[in-house]
Design a protein around this motif. Structure first.
Motif, mmCIF file in Angstrom:
data_model
loop_
_atom_site.group_PDB
_atom_site.id
_atom_site.type_symbol
_atom_site.label_atom_id
_atom_site.label_comp_id
_atom_site.label_asym_id
_atom_site.label_seq_id
_atom_site.Cartn_x
_atom_site.Cartn_y
_atom_site.Cartn_z
ATOM 1 N N LEU A 128 -35.992 37.881 155.759
ATOM 2 C CA LEU A 128 -34.565 37.566 155.750
ATOM 3 C C LEU A 128 -34.080 37.896 154.343
ATOM 4 O O LEU A 128 -34.469 37.231 153.366
ATOM 5 C CB LEU A 128 -34.335 36.082 156.084
ATOM 6 N N ASP A 131 -32.964 35.597 151.355
ATOM 7 C CA ASP A 131 -33.931 34.938 150.488
ATOM 8 C C ASP A 131 -34.575 36.013 149.629
ATOM 9 O O ASP A 131 -35.312 36.864 150.124
ATOM 10 C CB ASP A 131 -35.015 34.222 151.323
ATOM 11 N N TYR A 169 -32.757 24.110 156.726
ATOM 12 C CA TYR A 169 -34.021 24.832 156.910
ATOM 13 C C TYR A 169 -34.794 24.380 158.147
ATOM 14 O O TYR A 169 -34.598 23.268 158.636
ATOM 15 C CB TYR A 169 -34.936 24.573 155.702
ATOM 16 N N GLY A 170 -35.725 25.236 158.559
ATOM 17 C CA GLY A 170 -36.776 24.785 159.456
ATOM 18 C C GLY A 170 -37.750 23.978 158.610
ATOM 19 O O GLY A 170 -38.124 24.402 157.513
ATOM 20 N N GLU A 189 -36.074 22.395 163.511
ATOM 21 C CA GLU A 189 -35.050 23.254 162.934
ATOM 22 C C GLU A 189 -33.903 22.407 162.376
ATOM 23 O O GLU A 189 -33.281 21.634 163.097
ATOM 24 C CB GLU A 189 -34.531 24.242 163.996
ATOM 25 N N LYS A 190 -33.675 22.545 161.093
ATOM 26 C CA LYS A 190 -32.541 21.944 160.383
ATOM 27 C C LYS A 190 -32.293 20.465 160.711
ATOM 28 O O LYS A 190 -31.204 20.099 161.170
ATOM 29 C CB LYS A 190 -31.292 22.781 160.655
ATOM 30 N N ILE A 202 -39.153 26.081 155.574
ATOM 31 C CA ILE A 202 -39.505 27.485 155.832
ATOM 32 C C ILE A 202 -38.502 28.356 155.087
ATOM 33 O O ILE A 202 -37.292 28.129 155.162
ATOM 34 C CB ILE A 202 -39.413 27.798 157.336
ATOM 35 N N GLY A 204 -37.337 32.558 154.194
ATOM 36 C CA GLY A 204 -37.192 33.737 155.047
ATOM 37 C C GLY A 204 -38.291 34.783 154.984
ATOM 38 O O GLY A 204 -38.035 35.981 154.824
ATOM 39 N N GLN A 228 -34.085 29.590 168.588
ATOM 40 C CA GLN A 228 -34.643 29.376 167.249
ATOM 41 C C GLN A 228 -36.080 29.862 167.171
ATOM 42 O O GLN A 228 -36.909 29.509 168.009
ATOM 43 C CB GLN A 228 -34.587 27.877 166.895
ATOM 44 N N THR A 230 -38.061 28.834 165.011
ATOM 45 C CA THR A 230 -38.820 27.608 164.716
ATOM 46 C C THR A 230 -39.387 27.000 166.005
ATOM 47 O O THR A 230 -40.540 26.560 166.043
ATOM 48 C CB THR A 230 -37.896 26.585 164.014
HETATM 49 C C1 G1P Z 1 -33.265 30.536 159.263
HETATM 50 C C2 G1P Z 1 -34.254 29.721 160.095
HETATM 51 C C3 G1P Z 1 -34.720 28.495 159.313
HETATM 52 C C4 G1P Z 1 -35.280 28.920 157.955
HETATM 53 C C5 G1P Z 1 -34.247 29.772 157.199
HETATM 54 C C6 G1P Z 1 -34.852 30.351 155.934
HETATM 55 O O1 G1P Z 1 -32.089 29.804 159.112
HETATM 56 O O2 G1P Z 1 -33.639 29.356 161.315
HETATM 57 O O3 G1P Z 1 -35.711 27.809 160.048
HETATM 58 O O4 G1P Z 1 -35.621 27.772 157.209
HETATM 59 O O5 G1P Z 1 -33.805 30.873 157.996
HETATM 60 O O6 G1P Z 1 -33.900 31.027 155.179
HETATM 61 P P1 G1P Z 1 -30.720 30.489 158.597
HETATM 62 O O7 G1P Z 1 -30.772 30.439 157.105
HETATM 63 O O8 G1P Z 1 -30.707 31.875 159.143
HETATM 64 O O9 G1P Z 1 -29.629 29.629 159.158
#
Ligand code: G1P
Length: 288
Positions: A128, A131, A169-170, A189-190, A202, A204, A228, A230
């Motif tokens: 992701l 990050d 976050y997860g 999740e969150k 968690i 990215g 999700q 997660t």
């Molecule tokens: C996603 C995931 C989450 C993780 C996060 C990390 O969330 O769903 O579990 O902790 O990325 O950046 P987002 O940031 O896309 O909402």
């Protein structure tokens, strides 16, 4: 051997409006390089050179970035500016880039499932780009690839976050195998801070085994009505094994303005300040 890395890049980046109105958030520069390029460099350092993007409307600039721009290159050929393109040229030579479009946006799990067509039946990395990670010794993804070789299961990168931030976050809980390794036993999740089972978040970076696709197909919408990753990982953890890894290095959440500015200062100091012969005020969170 893991060769493929998936970049879900279909999200809107509304926190950075108006900057992201006509430009993908992944193309926002940290000093002089777009966020997504840092992510691809990290993947390549881990040996993952088959890059797949799960893209969407308004993201064409990413495709153009990982392609040659003949007119521009012709114009600066033989000038001092040519070296500025050295890094991206090298990536273009070393990698292949494939794209698939996510027609509607239903969460990270859905984005990863959309990328199945680019991955097939092999383990793969997920980055992701929001990050931004700088590994210590090796890139964060490279550290995770090494662990995958050892454990042969999905690996998630984690870091401790303040308890007040668990809802972003997860969150994982696990049986500690060492200071930095946990065998995941639960994952949410969150969660709101008062419901979070830990503060291990968690970030990215993921290595996923391909059975995750069938699991994702059967995963009902979870938090915020979205599919999700997660939830799918929790299934993998319960049926087999998922490892959560406290990576060595530093991560900036460039999905927030504060993290973005912090990353910019860090990169300027680390990669540019000495070139320019300038002194900048040290940051409070002492980066090296
Ligand atoms: C996603 C995931 C989450 C993780 C996060 C990390 O969330 O769903 O579990 O902790 O990325 O950046 P987002 O940031 O896309 O909402």
């Amino acid at each position: 051997m893991i060769k493929k890395c998936l970049f879900p890049v279909a999200g809107y980046g509304t926190r950075f409006l108006p900057a992201t109105k006509a430009m993908p958030k992944e193309m926002l520069p940290i000093v002089d390089k777009p966020l997504v390029q840092y992510g691809v460099e990290e993947a390549v350092e881990a040996g993952l050179t088959e890059i797949g993007f799960v893209t969407g409307r308004g993201k064409r600039a990413i495709e153009d970035h990982f392609d040659t721009n003949y007119e521009l290159e012709h114009q600066i050929q033989g000038t001092g500016k040519e070296k500025l393109l050295g890094g991206i040229r090298e990536l273009i030579e070393r990698c292949t880039f494939s794209y698939t479009r996510q027609i509607s946006i239903h969460g990270l799990g859905h984005a990863i499932l959309t990328g199945r067509t680019l991955i097939g039946d092999e383990a793969f990395g997920v980055v992701l780009a929001d990050d931004l990670c700088f590994g210590e010794g090796a890139s964060v993804l490279a550290q995770m690839v090494k662990l995958h070789r050892q454990f042969r299961c999905s690996i998630v990168a984690i870091e401790e976050v303040p308890h007040t931030e668990t809802h972003n976050y997860g969150i994982v809980v696990g049986e500690a195998l060492s200071d930095s390794l946990f065998r995941v036993t639960d994952m949410v999740e969150k969660p709101a801070p008062d419901r979070a089972p830990s503060n291990l978040a968690i970030i990215g970076r993921y290595i996923l085994t391909p059975d995750v696709f069938n699991i994702l197909e059967q995963t009902p919408p979870g938090k915020n009505g979205e599919i999700q990753i997660t939830d799918a990982l929790l299934r993998q953890a319960r049926d087999g094994c998922v490892i959560a890894y406290k990576f060595k290095g530093r991560r900036f959440d460039c999905g927030t303005l504060e993290g973005f500015v912090e990353a910019t200062n860090y990169c300027y100091q680390r990669f540019h300040a000495s070139d320019a012969g300038q002194r900048v005020v040290p940051m409070s969170r002492g980066a090296s």
